[in-house]
Write an enzyme that holds these catalytic residues in place. Structure first.
Site, PDB file in Angstrom:
ATOM      1  CB  CYS A   1     -53.286  17.475 -57.614  1.00 52.98           C
ATOM      2  SG  CYS A   1     -54.847  17.625 -58.467  1.00 52.98           S
ATOM      3  N   PRO A   2     -51.741  20.150 -58.272  1.00 55.91           N
ATOM      4  CG  PRO A   2     -49.587  20.051 -59.168  1.00 55.91           C
ATOM      5  CD  PRO A   2     -50.571  19.290 -58.352  1.00 55.91           C
TER       6      PRO A   2
ATOM      7  NE  ARG B   1     -53.486  28.155 -58.878  1.00 59.08           N
ATOM      8  CZ  ARG B   1     -53.101  28.484 -57.646  1.00 59.08           C
ATOM      9  NH1 ARG B   1     -53.920  28.299 -56.624  1.00 59.08           N
ATOM     10  NH2 ARG B   1     -51.917  29.025 -57.439  1.00 59.08           N
TER      11      ARG B   1
ATOM     12  CG  ASP C   1     -60.144  29.530 -51.136  1.00 63.01           C
ATOM     13  OD1 ASP C   1     -60.847  30.464 -50.666  1.00 63.01           O
ATOM     14  OD2 ASP C   1     -58.915  29.602 -51.271  1.00 63.01           O
TER      15      ASP C   1
ATOM     16  CD  GLU D   1     -59.342  32.068 -58.534  1.00 65.29           C
ATOM     17  OE1 GLU D   1     -59.824  31.018 -58.088  1.00 65.29           O
ATOM     18  OE2 GLU D   1     -58.361  32.628 -58.021  1.00 65.29           O
TER      19      GLU D   1
ATOM     20  CG  HIS E   1     -57.483  32.092 -54.493  1.00 63.01           C
ATOM     21  ND1 HIS E   1     -57.300  31.634 -55.777  1.00 63.01           N
ATOM     22  CD2 HIS E   1     -56.441  31.610 -53.771  1.00 63.01           C
ATOM     23  CE1 HIS E   1     -56.191  30.916 -55.824  1.00 63.01           C
ATOM     24  NE2 HIS E   1     -55.646  30.883 -54.622  1.00 63.01           N
TER      25      HIS E   1
HETATM   26  P1  NAI Z   1     -47.014  20.207 -53.856  1.00 63.57           P
HETATM   27  O1  NAI Z   1     -46.246  20.379 -55.120  1.00 63.57           O
HETATM   28  O2  NAI Z   1     -46.298  20.071 -52.564  1.00 63.57           O
HETATM   29  O3  NAI Z   1     -47.982  18.930 -53.995  1.00 63.57           O
HETATM   30  C1  NAI Z   1     -48.739  18.652 -55.142  1.00 63.57           C
HETATM   31  C2  NAI Z   1     -48.960  17.145 -55.175  1.00 63.57           C
HETATM   32  O4  NAI Z   1     -49.830  16.860 -56.283  1.00 63.57           O
HETATM   33  C3  NAI Z   1     -47.658  16.340 -55.395  1.00 63.57           C
HETATM   34  O5  NAI Z   1     -47.549  15.315 -54.432  1.00 63.57           O
HETATM   35  C4  NAI Z   1     -47.854  15.763 -56.787  1.00 63.57           C
HETATM   36  O6  NAI Z   1     -47.235  14.484 -56.939  1.00 63.57           O
HETATM   37  C5  NAI Z   1     -49.364  15.673 -56.863  1.00 63.57           C
HETATM   38  N1  NAI Z   1     -49.862  15.493 -58.227  1.00 63.57           N
HETATM   39  C6  NAI Z   1     -49.287  15.876 -59.388  1.00 63.57           C
HETATM   40  N2  NAI Z   1     -50.034  15.478 -60.420  1.00 63.57           N
HETATM   41  C7  NAI Z   1     -51.107  14.827 -59.901  1.00 63.57           C
HETATM   42  C8  NAI Z   1     -52.224  14.183 -60.472  1.00 63.57           C
HETATM   43  N3  NAI Z   1     -52.393  14.120 -61.797  1.00 63.57           N
HETATM   44  N4  NAI Z   1     -53.122  13.633 -59.643  1.00 63.57           N
HETATM   45  C9  NAI Z   1     -52.951  13.670 -58.304  1.00 63.57           C
HETATM   46  N5  NAI Z   1     -51.910  14.262 -57.710  1.00 63.57           N
HETATM   47  C10 NAI Z   1     -50.994  14.843 -58.497  1.00 63.57           C
HETATM   48  O7  NAI Z   1     -48.037  21.429 -53.827  1.00 63.57           O
HETATM   49  P2  NAI Z   1     -48.789  22.041 -52.563  1.00 63.57           P
HETATM   50  O8  NAI Z   1     -47.942  23.082 -51.923  1.00 63.57           O
HETATM   51  O9  NAI Z   1     -49.323  20.942 -51.734  1.00 63.57           O
HETATM   52  O10 NAI Z   1     -49.997  22.812 -53.283  1.00 63.57           O
HETATM   53  C11 NAI Z   1     -51.014  22.119 -53.968  1.00 63.57           C
HETATM   54  C12 NAI Z   1     -51.847  23.112 -54.751  1.00 63.57           C
HETATM   55  O11 NAI Z   1     -52.568  23.947 -53.842  1.00 63.57           O
HETATM   56  C13 NAI Z   1     -51.029  24.131 -55.587  1.00 63.57           C
HETATM   57  O12 NAI Z   1     -50.685  23.576 -56.842  1.00 63.57           O
HETATM   58  C14 NAI Z   1     -51.982  25.279 -55.726  1.00 63.57           C
HETATM   59  O13 NAI Z   1     -52.732  25.097 -56.915  1.00 63.57           O
HETATM   60  C15 NAI Z   1     -52.917  25.139 -54.526  1.00 63.57           C
HETATM   61  N6  NAI Z   1     -52.807  26.280 -53.599  1.00 63.57           N
HETATM   62  C16 NAI Z   1     -53.939  26.987 -53.276  1.00 63.57           C
HETATM   63  C17 NAI Z   1     -53.885  28.066 -52.418  1.00 63.57           C
HETATM   64  C18 NAI Z   1     -55.119  28.820 -52.006  1.00 63.57           C
HETATM   65  O14 NAI Z   1     -55.003  29.883 -51.365  1.00 63.57           O
HETATM   66  N7  NAI Z   1     -56.311  28.352 -52.292  1.00 63.57           N
HETATM   67  C19 NAI Z   1     -52.595  28.508 -51.858  1.00 63.57           C
HETATM   68  C20 NAI Z   1     -51.467  27.658 -52.198  1.00 63.57           C
HETATM   69  C21 NAI Z   1     -51.581  26.595 -53.058  1.00 63.57           C
END
Ligand code: NAI
Length: 329
Positions: A205-206, A234, A258, A263, A295
Site C-alpha cells: 500500500c502507499p 515504503r 527493500d 533510507e 530500494h
Molecule cells: P496502487 O495505487 O496501484 O495500489 C495501492 C493499493 O493500496 C490500492 O489498491 C489502495 O486501495 C491500497 N490502499 C490505500 N490505502 C490503504 C490502506 N490504508 N491499507 C491498505 N491498502 C491501502 O500502487 P502500486 O503501483 O501497487 O504501488 C504500491 C506501492 O509500492 C507504492 O505506493 C510505492 O510506495 C511502492 N513501490 C515501491 C517500489 C520499489 O522499488 N520498492 C517501486 C514502485 C512502487
C-alpha cells in the site's frame, strides 16, 4: 524544454537519453539530490526531474519556483516526498509515472520471501566457504502457507498472482477490494484478522498519513508469532524500533525490506568506506533473519525503460501546453 535531472545515476542518464532520442529536450544531469541546499542548481530550469529521495518540501519548492521552475517530473509512482499543497499554491505542475512495472516489484518481494525462507543468503556464503552442512537452513513449504497482502493495487495484484501459483492461501486488506484478487479466491479481512492468520505478510500500500507506521508496536502484536514480514513499499509503513523489538522477542521471525524509513541518508550510494551512524539500521543488518536490499525492487530494464519513456512523454505534454495525463493534484 530544459530539464535539470537530479539524483541522476549512469543508468538514469542512459535510459532518459534513449527515451529523449530526437533530443527534443535538453537534459542536464546532476548527481546531487534536490534539497533546499541544492536549489541553486535548478535556477533557470523550467523543469526539474526528480526521484524518490529528492526532498521537495515547502522551502525547496518556494526556492525553485522563484528560480523559474514550473514543472516537477517525478521518475516514480510515489509522491510522498513532494509537498503537494505548496506545489499547487505556487502553480508548480507535478507529474509522475503511475505504473512502470508492477512485475518488477512483485517479483522482488517474492525473491525476498524465498531468500528468507530457504536462507539463501546464508547458503550462498556457506557453499563458497566449502561448508556444505544443512544445519540452520531449514525452511518451510510455501505451498499451503497463508500469505496476507496489504494493498491490492497494481503491485499487490501481481504479487498475489505469483503467490497463488505457489499454492498459497491468500488473504487481503485494502479499503478498495480488487476484482483480480477476488477472482483468485482471496478473502478480504480487517487488518488485525489478516495479521493474526498470516504466515507471510507483504506490504503493497502507499505511504500516506493513514498508513504511516501501519506496522507498529500494537499491530505487530497481532501477528502470528514467528511470521515473516516483507516491505517493498515504503519504509515509513513500519515503525522500525517496534520492529526491532518484535524481531528480538521472536514475534517477527523473518524480515525482508527493500525500503527503510531513513533510507534517504543511505540508499543509492556506495558507503562501504563509511561508518554508518544509523544504529537501528546497523542493528537490523546484524540479525540473521533479516534481509535488506537497497530500494532495488523496481530496478529492471523494462521498468527503467518505461519510467524514462513516460517521463519524457509527461515533459512533452507539458511543453506542448497540453493537460498532463499523469499530473498529481
Ligand atoms: P496502487 O495505487 O496501484 O495500489 C495501492 C493499493 O493500496 C490500492 O489498491 C489502495 O486501495 C491500497 N490502499 C490505500 N490505502 C490503504 C490502506 N490504508 N491499507 C491498505 N491498502 C491501502 O500502487 P502500486 O503501483 O501497487 O504501488 C504500491 C506501492 O509500492 C507504492 O505506493 C510505492 O510506495 C511502492 N513501490 C515501491 C517500489 C520499489 O522499488 N520498492 C517501486 C514502485 C512502487
Amino acid at each position: 524544454m530544459r530539464i535539470a535531472v537530479f539524483s541522476a545515476k549512469p543508468y538514469d542518464q542512459q535510459f532518459l537519453n534513449a527515451a529523449n532520442g530526437k533530443g527534443d529536450h535538453e537534459l542536464v544531469f546532476f548527481d546531487a539530490h534536490l534539497t533546499h541546499a541544492t536549489t541553486a542548481l535548478a535556477a533557470g530550469f523550467p523543469g526539474v526531474c526528480v526521484f524518490i529521495n529528492d526532498q521537495l518540501r515547502a522551502e525547496t519548492l518556494r526556492a525553485i519556483a522563484a528560480g523559474g521552475t514550473q514543472l516537477i517530473a517525478l521518475r516514480a509512482a510515489g509522491f510522498n516526498n513532494v509537498d503537494l499543497p505548496i506545489a499547487n499554491e505556487l502553480g508548480l505542475t507535478v507529474v509522475r509515472v503511475p505504473a512502470y512495472s508492477p512485475y518488477a516489484v512483485a517479483e522482488h518481494a517474492v525473491g525476498l520471501i524465498l531468500m528468507l525462507n530457504r536462507k539463501l543468503h546464508k547458503a550462498y556464503n556457506r557453499v563458497r566457504d566449502d561448508n556444505f552442512a544443512l544445519q540452520g537452513l531449514l525452511g518451510f513449504d510455501l505451498h499451503s502457507a497463508t500469505v496476507g497482502v496489504i494493498g491490492t493495487g497494481k503491485i499487490g495484484q501481481c504479487f498475489s498472482q505469483i503467490m497463488h501459483g505457489f499454492g498459497c492461501k491468500l488473504l487481503a486488506y485494502d479499503p478498495y477490494p480488487s476484482q483480480v484478487c477476488l477472482d483468485l479466491g482471496m478473502e478480504y479481512l480487517p487488518l488485525p484478522e489478516l495479521l493474526a492468520a498470516s504466515d507471510v505478510v507483504s506490504l503493497h500500500c502507499p505511504l500516506m498519513p493513514q498508513t504511516h507506521h501501519l506496522l507498529n508496536a500494537e499491530s505487530l502484536g497481532w501477528l502470528k508469532p514467528g511470521a515473516m514480514v516483507i516491505n517493498t513499499s515504503r519504509g515509513g509503513l513500519v515503525d522500525t524500533p517496534a520492529m526491532i523489538r518484535a524481531i528480538k522477542s521472536g514475534q517477527v521471525g523473518y524480515l525482508g525490506i527493500d525500503v527503510y524509513e531513513q533510507e534517504a541518508n543511505l540508499f543509492f550510494e556506495d558507503l562501504s568506506d563509511t561508518v554508518i551512524q544509523d544504529d537501528d539500521f546497523q542493528l537490523l543488518q546484524s540479525f540473521p533473519n533479516v534481509v535488506i536490499t537497497a530500494h532495488q525492487a523496481f530496478f529492471t530494464r523494462e521498468a527503467l525503460s518505461n519510467i524514462a519513456e513516460t517521463t519524457i512523454a509527461n515533459i512533452d505534454q507539458f511543453a506542448g501546453g497540453e493537460v498532463c495525463s499523469n499530473q498529481v493534484k
